[in-house]
Design a protein around this motif. Structure first.
Motif, short mmCIF file in Angstrom:
data_model
loop_
_atom_site.label_atom_id
_atom_site.label_comp_id
_atom_site.label_asym_id
_atom_site.label_seq_id
_atom_site.Cartn_x
_atom_site.Cartn_y
_atom_site.Cartn_z
N SER A 180 0.75 -0.97 0.23
CA SER A 180 -0.18 0.26 0.17
C SER A 180 0.86 1.09 0.18
CB SER A 180 -0.85 -0.24 1.14
OG SER A 180 -1.28 1.43 1.76
N PHE A 181 0.26 1.82 -0.75
CA PHE A 181 1.14 4.11 -1.07
C PHE A 181 0.19 4.55 -0.87
CE2 PHE A 181 4.08 0.84 -3.41
CZ PHE A 181 5.60 1.68 -3.10
N ALA A 182 -0.70 4.57 0.25
CA ALA A 182 -2.08 4.74 1.02
C ALA A 182 -1.06 6.03 2.02
CB ALA A 182 -2.88 4.58 1.18
N VAL A 183 -1.71 7.37 1.93
CA VAL A 183 -1.00 9.02 2.84
C VAL A 183 -1.50 8.29 4.32
CG1 VAL A 183 -1.11 10.75 3.60
CG2 VAL A 183 -1.73 10.17 1.43
N ALA A 184 -2.67 7.32 4.34
CA ALA A 184 -2.34 6.81 5.67
C ALA A 184 -2.43 5.32 5.62
CB ALA A 184 -3.01 7.48 7.03
N ASP A 185 -2.27 4.65 6.12
CA ASP A 185 -2.68 3.12 5.97
C ASP A 185 -1.11 1.92 7.41
OD1 ASP A 185 -2.46 0.31 6.07
OD2 ASP A 185 -2.94 0.61 3.16
N PRO A 186 -1.57 2.11 8.67
CA PRO A 186 -0.62 0.61 9.54
C PRO A 186 -0.23 -0.18 8.60
CG PRO A 186 -3.10 1.46 9.82
CD PRO A 186 -3.04 2.20 9.03
N ASN A 187 -0.70 -0.90 7.87
CA ASN A 187 -0.61 -1.90 7.20
C ASN A 187 -0.12 -1.81 5.85
OD1 ASN A 187 -1.71 -3.64 9.49
ND2 ASN A 187 -3.38 -2.78 9.40
N ARG A 188 1.36 -2.13 5.20
CA ARG A 188 1.60 -1.19 4.25
C ARG A 188 1.74 -2.38 3.65
NH1 ARG A 188 1.06 3.98 3.00
NH2 ARG A 188 1.69 4.92 4.53
N ASP A 189 2.06 -3.89 3.83
CA ASP A 189 1.80 -4.71 2.87
C ASP A 189 0.91 -6.20 3.60
OD1 ASP A 189 4.74 -3.89 2.15
OD2 ASP A 189 5.34 -4.67 3.53
N ARG A 190 0.09 -6.88 2.45
CA ARG A 190 -1.14 -7.68 3.08
C ARG A 190 -1.53 -8.73 1.62
NH1 ARG A 190 -3.27 -1.92 3.22
NH2 ARG A 190 -4.00 -2.74 4.94
N MET A 191 -2.23 -9.16 2.38
CA MET A 191 -2.42 -10.42 0.91
C MET A 191 -4.29 -10.35 0.92
SD MET A 191 -0.24 -11.89 -0.02
CE MET A 191 -0.37 -12.99 -0.91
N ILE A 192 -5.15 -9.91 0.06
CA ILE A 192 -6.09 -9.60 -0.71
C ILE A 192 -6.44 -10.66 -1.58
CG2 ILE A 192 -7.96 -7.85 -1.03
CD1 ILE A 192 -5.97 -5.75 -0.54
N LEU A 193 -8.01 -11.13 -1.90
CA LEU A 193 -8.76 -11.65 -2.26
C LEU A 193 -8.67 -10.64 -3.69
CD1 LEU A 193 -11.37 -13.21 -0.76
CD2 LEU A 193 -9.24 -15.27 -1.69
#
Length: 91
Positions: free
Chosen positions: A47-60
């Motif tokens: 994630s490169f969102a301005v505010a995101d505490p979880n930069r790396d994730r797995m998504i369907l």
């Protein structure tokens, strides 16, 4: 080959694609992908969102879509910077 068999070479998104969540802006880069035995696509994203505490994730894959103006508006990077990053990482 069975009529219902999943084509192993067809993916909704390529590695290196810029995507966002289907319900809210979440500008992200696809860094990995896997397919389950049942054919469900799961994407590893950064994630490169301005505010995101979880930069790396797995998504369907069904919850992702191609990035749009709303996604870019919430992104730490400009589209130009994002293109340079994608070129530098080889994706």
């Amino acid at each position: 080959m069975e009529a219902n068999a999943v084509n192993e070479t067809t993916w909704k998104f390529e590695v290196g694609a810029w995507i966002t969540h289907k319900d809210r802006p979440m500008p992200s880069l696809v860094v990995d992908r896997v397919r389950t035995n049942k054919g469900v696509e799961i994407y590893g994203v950064r994630s490169f969102a301005v505010a995101d505490p979880n930069r790396d994730r797995m998504i369907l894959g069904e919850f992702l879509r191609t990035i749009d103006d709303d996604g870019w508006a919430d992104c730490l990077l400009t589209p130009e910077m994002a293109a340079k990053l994608a070129n530098r990482t080889g994706v």
